[in-house]
Structures are given as structure tokens and as C-alpha cells.
Design a protein around this motif. Structure first.
Motif, PDB file in Angstrom:
ATOM      1  N   GLY A 169      -2.482 -10.307   9.831  1.00 21.40           N
ATOM      2  CA  GLY A 169      -2.949 -11.685   9.796  1.00 21.40           C
ATOM      3  C   GLY A 169      -3.964 -11.986   8.704  1.00 21.40           C
ATOM      4  O   GLY A 169      -4.370 -13.140   8.536  1.00 21.40           O
ATOM      5  N   ASP A 170      -4.365 -10.985   7.946  1.00 17.98           N
ATOM      6  CA  ASP A 170      -5.241 -11.252   6.809  1.00 17.98           C
ATOM      7  C   ASP A 170      -4.462 -12.064   5.767  1.00 17.98           C
ATOM      8  O   ASP A 170      -3.271 -11.835   5.565  1.00 17.98           O
ATOM      9  CB  ASP A 170      -5.725  -9.945   6.162  1.00 17.98           C
ATOM     10  N   VAL A 171      -5.170 -12.977   5.126  1.00 21.02           N
ATOM     11  CA  VAL A 171      -4.549 -13.810   4.102  1.00 21.02           C
ATOM     12  C   VAL A 171      -5.145 -13.422   2.750  1.00 21.02           C
ATOM     13  O   VAL A 171      -6.360 -13.236   2.642  1.00 21.02           O
ATOM     14  CB  VAL A 171      -4.791 -15.313   4.378  1.00 21.02           C
ATOM     15  N   LEU A 172      -4.259 -13.299   1.759  1.00 18.58           N
ATOM     16  CA  LEU A 172      -4.705 -12.845   0.440  1.00 18.58           C
ATOM     17  C   LEU A 172      -4.120 -13.737  -0.648  1.00 18.58           C
ATOM     18  O   LEU A 172      -2.996 -14.222  -0.518  1.00 18.58           O
ATOM     19  CB  LEU A 172      -4.226 -11.405   0.197  1.00 18.58           C
ATOM     20  N   PRO A 173      -4.865 -13.913  -1.736  1.00 22.65           N
ATOM     21  CA  PRO A 173      -4.311 -14.676  -2.873  1.00 22.65           C
ATOM     22  C   PRO A 173      -3.182 -13.922  -3.561  1.00 22.65           C
ATOM     23  O   PRO A 173      -2.352 -14.532  -4.217  1.00 22.65           O
ATOM     24  CB  PRO A 173      -5.509 -14.832  -3.816  1.00 22.65           C
ATOM     25  N   CYS A 174      -3.153 -12.609  -3.436  1.00 19.57           N
ATOM     26  CA  CYS A 174      -2.040 -11.827  -3.978  1.00 19.57           C
ATOM     27  C   CYS A 174      -1.888 -10.589  -3.108  1.00 19.57           C
ATOM     28  O   CYS A 174      -2.849 -10.144  -2.486  1.00 19.57           O
ATOM     29  CB  CYS A 174      -2.283 -11.489  -5.451  1.00 19.57           C
ATOM     30  N   PRO A 175      -0.674 -10.017  -3.060  1.00 18.46           N
ATOM     31  CA  PRO A 175      -0.437  -8.944  -2.080  1.00 18.46           C
ATOM     32  C   PRO A 175      -1.243  -7.672  -2.305  1.00 18.46           C
ATOM     33  O   PRO A 175      -1.322  -6.841  -1.403  1.00 18.46           O
ATOM     34  CB  PRO A 175       1.063  -8.667  -2.204  1.00 18.46           C
ATOM     35  N   THR A 176      -1.822  -7.502  -3.476  1.00 21.05           N
ATOM     36  CA  THR A 176      -2.591  -6.273  -3.667  1.00 21.05           C
ATOM     37  C   THR A 176      -4.099  -6.504  -3.598  1.00 21.05           C
ATOM     38  O   THR A 176      -4.880  -5.573  -3.811  1.00 21.05           O
ATOM     39  CB  THR A 176      -2.240  -5.584  -5.002  1.00 21.05           C
ATOM     40  N   ALA A 177      -4.522  -7.725  -3.280  1.00 22.50           N
ATOM     41  CA  ALA A 177      -5.951  -8.041  -3.299  1.00 22.50           C
ATOM     42  C   ALA A 177      -6.724  -7.422  -2.133  1.00 22.50           C
ATOM     43  O   ALA A 177      -7.950  -7.561  -2.062  1.00 22.50           O
ATOM     44  CB  ALA A 177      -6.149  -9.559  -3.322  1.00 22.50           C
ATOM     45  N   HIS A 178      -6.016  -6.737  -1.239  1.00 22.21           N
ATOM     46  CA  HIS A 178      -6.710  -6.065  -0.131  1.00 22.21           C
ATOM     47  C   HIS A 178      -7.721  -5.048  -0.638  1.00 22.21           C
ATOM     48  O   HIS A 178      -8.677  -4.707   0.041  1.00 22.21           O
ATOM     49  CB  HIS A 178      -5.691  -5.362   0.770  1.00 22.21           C
ATOM     50  N   ALA A 179      -7.493  -4.547  -1.862  1.00 22.04           N
ATOM     51  CA  ALA A 179      -8.363  -3.485  -2.386  1.00 22.04           C
ATOM     52  C   ALA A 179      -9.696  -4.033  -2.906  1.00 22.04           C
ATOM     53  O   ALA A 179     -10.628  -3.267  -3.130  1.00 22.04           O
ATOM     54  CB  ALA A 179      -7.630  -2.750  -3.508  1.00 22.04           C
ATOM     55  N   LEU A 180      -9.787  -5.328  -3.100  1.00 15.98           N
ATOM     56  CA  LEU A 180     -10.994  -5.895  -3.718  1.00 15.98           C
ATOM     57  C   LEU A 180     -12.127  -6.025  -2.702  1.00 15.98           C
ATOM     58  O   LEU A 180     -11.890  -6.335  -1.534  1.00 15.98           O
ATOM     59  CB  LEU A 180     -10.682  -7.273  -4.309  1.00 15.98           C
ATOM     60  N   PRO A 181     -13.374  -5.805  -3.150  1.00 15.36           N
ATOM     61  CA  PRO A 181     -14.518  -5.932  -2.235  1.00 15.36           C
ATOM     62  C   PRO A 181     -14.896  -7.401  -2.032  1.00 15.36           C
ATOM     63  O   PRO A 181     -15.881  -7.887  -2.568  1.00 15.36           O
ATOM     64  CB  PRO A 181     -15.623  -5.158  -2.978  1.00 15.36           C
TER      65      PRO A 181
END
Lengths: 98, 369
Positions: free
Chosen positions: B249-261
Motif C-alpha cells: 500500500g505504499d505509494v511511490l513516484p516511481c517503482p524504485t523510489a523505495h530505496a530513497l530516504p
């Protein structure tokens, strides 16, 4: 399926239709017609949408032009053909011949 | 503010394949508390209200969600253009017919190579013949088909045969996508990055085949950005055209942005509209105000948008720097060094690759070379 997929309409007997992966739909949020593929969105003006609604694989380019002339005062045949050719080159449209 | 055109729904990170270039996050356990059917249906309604027109159903492997047909039916009912991005492992005739009846518009199948042994080796599991059978099924049911082939050092010399195979499958489109080095793929970058000579041959083949096919199949070639002068315009601009909802359910501006702090945003806590319009996450790199030198004064700032934030973070540990892929970036030397190594005479003929592991699966190849 057409035997060939030419990149231009060279005859008023061509019958254009949307390519299988393309959908014409009304976008309520933005208030206009759009042409959708899996990766692209093309925003259409009313004229563009009116032309594409006639591209059903049955009507010929000639018939589409006639119907547009019935509906609108000023129809630039060349511009309609250019519009169709551009979408053919981008594979948004296909044509059947004969 | 711009409205998003596309929603990438990553329904689950479970997957039957073990591709070494997987871009999903490293810590898959964090995503095992997946959204329910009802939660996805609410997300779709909110997405439609926000202006979303295209829904990409992906993963992991979306076919592993038992409610996939139900989700497609809801999306279709809302008038969304629905695209299934799948390994096709698990696409039975029955499932395909149900998806067709539910209104699925388009299917994209990944294939790893044209050679069965090589394809299965890259996928880390026997899957090639099933994928081809699934591709034929998709065409038989009258769907438009895109075949996606991720390119890297170990298959890029076969682009001619890959294109022949895809043409035989009567695909409408083929996407030849050079590997992007995020998530798991980052670990294998040095073993996957092709040489300049390989790329030049592949690009010449693509051009020649486009001419030969004369428009019968659309060939999309995604350039490898390590070899580009300018960076890719990540997602067409941060929080500008696309958004991604990941399995938890997390929403991201791009699919790999989970890595950003950056602060999280979840559909379990906020509406999609609030997340898109107001969340600190989506505001962070929107527009051009955040840009550093040299992007700030660059004519291309509205074309490249500073490049990829995830790549900037991965290479420099600072997500607000210019993408080092850009030749104007003060950090470009980081990319140049990797490219130099990939083209060095002393590069080993074949580096070992680390295959993707999934937490719920025990018996899989750990390493192959």
C-alpha cells in the motif's frame, strides 16, 4: 487482419480502424477525448476525436471525409489525411484495402 | 498541478522467476502484508478520480494474486485501460479466458532470450516453453501482445534471433529494454552491463529489422542510460505523470523510489489524492525548484528533470544531485569508470550472477555462471 500494414493511406478506398492495442475514450478528469496505448496517452481535440470515431474499419477514407463535410462547415481534406497518416506511422491506426 | 496518467499496481512481489536483473526491492519481507481486494478496489476508484487512465498490473507476478480477475473487472468497470505485465507462468487457458471476459485490454509477457536453455538459465527456472505457449494463447484470444525482453551482456548479441522469435509469436509490439540497475539488478550490474561494441551491433540490428518488418511489429528499444550523454527523464518528471502502489500500500513516484530516504506515504493512511497533491514524498522533487547545479540553469531541465533520483542516490548517496549518467554531472566519473571497466580488455568473459531469492521459496539456484 490486413495483408499489409502500409504506413500511409494512398487511396480514399482505404478503411482505417484503431490498432488492436489502441483505445479511444473520454477522459472525465481532463474533459476531453484521449487515445490510449499501454504506454502513451494522446490528448485529442474535438475534431480529432470526431475523425477517429469514424475509423471503424468499415468506412473508407472517402466516406469519412464525406461524413465530416456533412457535420462541419470547413473540412480540410489534406489535413484529415495528414492526421490519419501520422497515426498510421505511429501504429495507432491500421488500414484495410480494397 | 498535473494529474497522473498511469498507475503501476505492483500487486505482489512473489514471483516464480529468479532473474538476476530484478528491479524489485531487496527486502521483500517488508511487503508481505499485501493490500486486500477491497483496498485495491478503493485505490482504483481514487486513481480514476485523480485522472488515471492506464492501469499496469505488475509485481512480482500478478497472476499469483488469486483476486486478479476481480481487480481487472473493477478497473475495467471504471473505464481504465488495463495492461497485465506478466512472466506468463501460470497463465492457463481458463485464467486467460476469465481475464479476457473481465475486460483486460493488453498483455505484456517477458521472455528472457530466444534460446530455451539460455532463457531458462536467466529466469532461474524452466519457463521458456510455457511463456511461448502463453504468448500464443494471448494471440488466439485476440488480445494485443507485447513481448518484453530485458537486454544485458548475456543475451544482447542475440537480438536478431530474439526479434525473429517475437515476430513468429505474432506479437504486436516488442520492447527491448536494456537492464536498469535498481533493486536486485544493482548487485549484478558489473556482470550485466554490455560493452559498447555489443550495444552498437544490437542497435544496428534493431534498425535493420525495423526496415525489414516494414511496420508489421513495433520495436521499442530502451537505451542503456550508462552509455547515454543525457539521463533518462525519470517517469517523465517526479510526481508528474505516473504513480506506483506497491504490495503493502505504499505509494511511490516511481517503482524504485523505495530505496530513497524519504517519508513514506500509504493508501492505508491517506487518500491517493492527498498523497499525490500534498504528501512530502511527492512534493520533494516535483518541478525544478529542488534542482542543483548544473540542472538549475540547464536548457534540458524540463526534458530530463535532472534524471533519475534513485540513480543519483545509488551512485552518490544524495538523491538531490544531478543523475551522474549526465555528462554534465560533476559525478559523471562514477559512471564513466563503470563503463570503462565493462569495455576493458581484462574483463572476464563471464562474471557470475546472483539470482533473485524469494523468501517463501527454498529450492532455487543460488549462483550460476
Amino acid at each position: 487482419m490486413p495483408s499489409t500494414m502500409p504506413m500511409r493511406t494512398d487511396s480514399d478506398a482505404d478503411r482505417p480502424r484503431l490498432a488492436p492495442h489502441v483505445r479511444l475514450t473520454f477522459d472525465q478528469a481532463r474533459g476531453g477525448y484521449v487515445l490510449l496505448t499501454p504506454e502513451t496517452v494522446t490528448l485529442l481535440n474535438d475534431t480529432g476525436a470526431a475523425i477517429l470515431e469514424l475509423c471503424d474499419g468499415e468506412r473508407t477514407v472517402g466516406k469519412i471525409l464525406t461524413e465530416l463535410r456533412d457535420r462541419y462547415d470547413l473540412v480540410a481534406d489534406d489535413e484529415v489525411r495528414l492526421f490519419l497518416d501520422d497515426l498510421l506511422a505511429k501504429r495507432r491506426l491500421e488500414v484495410s484495402r480494397g | 498541478m498535473d494529474r497522473p496518467f498511469g498507475l503501476l499496481a505492483e500487486l505482489t512481489y512473489a514471483c516464480p522467476l529468479h532473474c538476476p536483473y530484478c528491479s524489485n526491492p531487496l527486502n521483500l519481507d517488508d511487503y508481505s502484508d499485501e493490500l486486500t481486494t477491497q483496498e485495491w478496489q478503493r485505490v482504483l476508484v481514487e486513481a480514476k478520480g485523480l485522472g488515471v487512465l492506464q492501469l499496469h498490473l505488475s509485481g512480482g507476478e500478478p497472476l499469483l494474486r488469486r483476486d486478479l480477475v476481480e481487480i481487472v473487472r473493477s478497473a475495467s468497470g471504471l473505464g481504465l485501460y488495463t495492461n497485465l505485465i506478466t512472466s506468463a507462468v501460470g497463465l492457463s487457458s481458463r485464467r486467460a479466458e476469465l481475464l479476457r471476459a473481465a475486460g483486460l485490454d493488453h498483455v505484456q509477457i517477458s521472455i528472457q532470450a530466444d534460446d530455451p536453455a539460455l532463457a531458462d538459465r536467466i529466469a532461474g527456472t524452466p519457463s521458456f516453453e510455457r511463456k511461448k505457449a502463453a504468448a500464443r494463447l494471448v494471440k488466439k484470444l485476440g488480445w494485443p501482445l507485447t513481448v518484453n525482453v530485458v537486454l544485458h551482456r548475456h543475451n544482447i548479441d542475440r537480438v536478431d534471433r530474439i526479434l525473429d522469435m517475437v515476430a513468429d509469436l505474432e506479437a504486436d509490439r516488442v520492447e527491448l529494454a536494456n537492464t536498469q540497475y535498481y533493486g536486485w539488478a544493482w548487485r549484478n550490474r558489473d556482470g550485466l552491463l554490455p560493452s559498447r561494441a555489443q550495444l552498437e551491433r544490437a542497435e544496428a540490428t534493431v534498425r535493420a529489422t525495423r526496415g525489414r518488418l516494414d511496420g508489421r511489429m513495433e520495436i521499442i528499444y530502451v537505451v542503456p542510460d550508462y552509455y547515454s550523454r543525457y539521463p533518462k527523464p525519470c517517469m517523465g518528471g517526479w510526481g508528474r505523470r505516473q504513480l506506483t502502489v506497491v504490495p503493502n500500500g505504499d505509494v511511490l513516484p516511481c517503482p524504485t523510489a523505495h530505496a530513497l530516504p524519504l517519508p513514506r506515504a500509504s493508501v492505508r493512511e491517506h487518500s491517493l489524492a492527498w498523497i499525490w497533491e500534498q504528501s512530502p514524498l511527492f512534493q520533494r522533487f516535483r518541478g525544478t525548484g529542488w534542482m542543483p547545479y548544473p540542472c538549475q540553469s540547464c536548457d534540458r531541465r524540463g526534458i530530463d528533470f535532472g534524471g533519475c533520483r534513485c540513480q543519483a542516490f545509488q551512485l552518490t548517496c544524495d538523491a538531490a544531485r544531478t543523475d551522474p549518467v549526465c555528462h554534465l554531472s560533476p559525478d559523471h566519473g562514477l559512471v564513466a569508470a563503470v563503463v570503462r571497466a565493462a569495455n576493458s580488455d581484462t574483463r572476464p568473459g563471464r562474471e557470475s550472477l546472483i539470482f533473485r531469492l524469494h523468501p517463501d521459496r527454498a529450492n532455487m539456484p543460488r549462483r550460476a555462471s
